[in-house]
Scaffold this active site. Structure first.
Site, PDB file in Angstrom:
ATOM      1  N   ILE A  35      -6.522   2.288   7.790  1.00  8.52           N
ATOM      2  CA  ILE A  35      -5.938   1.401   8.816  1.00  8.52           C
ATOM      3  C   ILE A  35      -6.161   1.995  10.208  1.00  8.52           C
ATOM      4  CG2 ILE A  35      -3.835   0.281   9.637  1.00  8.52           C
ATOM      5  CD1 ILE A  35      -2.828   0.302   6.710  1.00  8.52           C
TER       6      ILE A  35
ATOM      7  N   VAL B 150       0.847  -1.196   0.000  1.00  9.67           N
ATOM      8  CA  VAL B 150       0.000   0.000   0.000  1.00  9.67           C
ATOM      9  C   VAL B 150       0.880   1.243   0.000  1.00  9.67           C
ATOM     10  CG1 VAL B 150      -0.274   0.109   2.538  1.00  9.67           C
ATOM     11  CG2 VAL B 150      -2.016   1.091   1.064  1.00  9.67           C
TER      12      VAL B 150
ATOM     13  N   HIS C 153       8.826  -5.714  10.218  1.00 14.93           N
ATOM     14  CA  HIS C 153       7.898  -5.295   9.153  1.00 14.93           C
ATOM     15  C   HIS C 153       6.975  -6.448   8.727  1.00 14.93           C
ATOM     16  CE1 HIS C 153       7.487  -2.074   5.791  1.00 14.93           C
ATOM     17  NE2 HIS C 153       6.334  -2.665   6.027  1.00 14.93           N
TER      18      HIS C 153
ATOM     19  N   ASP D 135       6.874  -1.815  14.109  1.00 11.24           N
ATOM     20  CA  ASP D 135       6.943  -2.837  13.051  1.00 11.24           C
ATOM     21  C   ASP D 135       7.887  -2.380  11.955  1.00 11.24           C
ATOM     22  OD1 ASP D 135       6.073  -5.292  11.789  1.00 11.24           O
ATOM     23  OD2 ASP D 135       4.998  -4.030  10.355  1.00 11.24           O
TER      24      ASP D 135
HETATM   25  C1  DGY Z   1       2.769  -1.920   2.712  1.00 15.73           C
HETATM   26  O1  DGY Z   1       2.077  -2.592   1.947  1.00 15.73           O
HETATM   27  O2  DGY Z   1       3.172  -0.808   2.430  1.00 15.73           O
HETATM   28  C2  DGY Z   1       3.102  -2.532   4.019  1.00 15.73           C
HETATM   29  O3  DGY Z   1       4.071  -1.842   4.699  1.00 15.73           O
HETATM   30  C3  DGY Z   1       3.502  -3.976   3.808  1.00 15.73           C
HETATM   31  O4  DGY Z   1       3.467  -4.641   5.004  1.00 15.73           O
END
Ligand code: DGY
Length: 383
Positions: free
Chosen positions: A197, A108, A344, A319
């Site tokens: 999110i 994302v 991550h 993370d």
């Molecule tokens: C993203 O998709 O940007 C997330 O950080 C992947 O975990």
């Protein structure tokens, strides 16, 4: 005149239909080359392989794709699927050549993509929002609990065989409680960034008895206020199961001062670089917990380490860390026992990663066909 292979009806069609016809024609005439920087697994690779007569070039190893391999293999590609570990910049685009139409990232976030460069090159960008919202929200709550309840430090005590030296004791390993209690009847969660999110994280926190939500956002849209109808379902006034009394947009310093738990969920990039720095951390409550599941660059690691060491805040759950994955034992944050760090993995569930890989493949194929991608980043105003 030699036959172009296009039907005469193509000439009375809309620009989009003509583009689709041209692309289909080209596909018939010659194979389109597609480069994929990581094997996307047994569910998704067949989607690419079965799509048509494409020349599929996949990084063969189970580790991040080497830059040189990518530069060597990209010439002549019409599409590329990248991971967040692959930098997409002028150098790569020039190597690819003018036929490149689509960069599809299995993420994302798109900080690894130079938006100006791809926009200049007339290349489209696919990304994977939504499919990872739940997994990242789950892990954000998990990190808030881990950081406040000393889970990192105490789990390593057990792992190291030292539980016998740390028997149960009335106040040992205590930390601030996430849920409301008789001693803390109000709880304020803060969000730096208030997108999908963040809202999914808030929804998960309501059963903990959270009473107030504050947030900052880059957007100055007037719809993002307490009056925003999409926020009403979270509030106790409209939802009898909710303890939440208010959702309020606040200035950044107020976010620092008032949050019991602060979730960093804004995009990375120059605008947010080290937005959580010394000044911000000094403003936070001593009992506060910081969670970062966005990008490492938003948090100044040196300042955070100092904040933990000198007890400006209680703990942190990360993370992502600036400079990842090069975070060795000497990293300043690894010296802080109340800092829980994960590598991550916020979106790392089987379901979510399969969803992200599928979406990345579908974005790529849609763009190669000259059609609408399921998730395309609108480059207008961003490049
Ligand atoms: C993203 O998709 O940007 C997330 O950080 C992947 O975990």
């Amino acid at each position: 005149m030699p036959s172009s292979g296009l039907s005469s009806s193509s000439y009375s069609a809309s620009p989009q239909q003509r583009l689709t016809a041209v692309v289909s024609h080209l596909r018939r005439e010659r194979k389109l080359k597609v480069v994929v920087t990581r094997d996307l697994g047994p569910d998704v690779m067949p989607i690419l392989k079965q799509w048509g007569d494409i020349e599929l070039v996949t990084w063969p190893e189970d580790r991040a794709c080497e830059r040189q391999w990518l530069l060597d293999n990209i010439p002549g590609a019409s599409g590329i699927i990248v991971m967040l570990t692959d930098k997409v910049d002028d150098e790569l685009l020039e190597k690819a050549g003018r036929q490149l139409r689509i960069v599809s990232t299995m993420s994302v976030g798109y900080e690894h993509v130079d938006l100006r460069a791809i926009s200049r090159a007339g290349v489209r960008l696919g990304f994977t929002p939504d499919v990872l919202t739940d997994a990242v929200a789950d892990l954000s709550v998990m990190l808030a609990l881990m950081a406040s309840r000393n889970a990192g430090q105490t789990a390593s005590i057990v792992q190291a065989g030292n539980w016998p030296n740390s028997p149960w004791a009335p106040f040992k390993f205590c930390g601030p409680q996430l849920s409301t209690s008789q001693f803390s009847p109000t709880r304020t969660v803060g969000f730096l960034g208030f997108g999908r999110i963040a809202r999914a994280t808030l929804a998960r926190l309501i059963p903990f008895g959270i009473t107030h939500c504050i947030y900052t956002t880059r957007s100055s849209s007037s719809s993002e206020t307490d009056e925003d109808p999409t926020l009403k379902p979270y509030l106790s006034a409209t939802n009898p199961l909710s303890s939440l009394k208010s959702i309020t947009r606040v200035p950044l310093p107020t976010l620092a001062v008032e949050s019991d738990v602060l979730f960093v969920l804004a995009p990375g990039g120059p605008e947010t670089h080290h937005i959580v720095g010394e000044e911000f951390l000094k403003g936070m409550k001593k009992s506060a917990v910081l969670v970062n599941t966005a990008r490492g660059t938003l948090v100044d690691s040196e300042a955070l380490a100092r904040a933990l060491r000198e007890e400006w805040i209680w703990g942190a759950g990360l993370d992502v860390v600036e400079g990842e994955p090069k975070i060795g034992v000497d990293h300043v944050l690894l010296k802080e026992p109340r800092c829980v760090i994960l590598p991550h993995i916020a979106s790392a569930t089987f379901e979510t990663r399969r969803g992200m890989a599928t979406l990345a493949a579908k974005n790529l194929l849609a763009a190669l066909d000259g059609g609408d991608m399921p998730s395309e980043l609108d480059l207008k105003g961003r490049a």
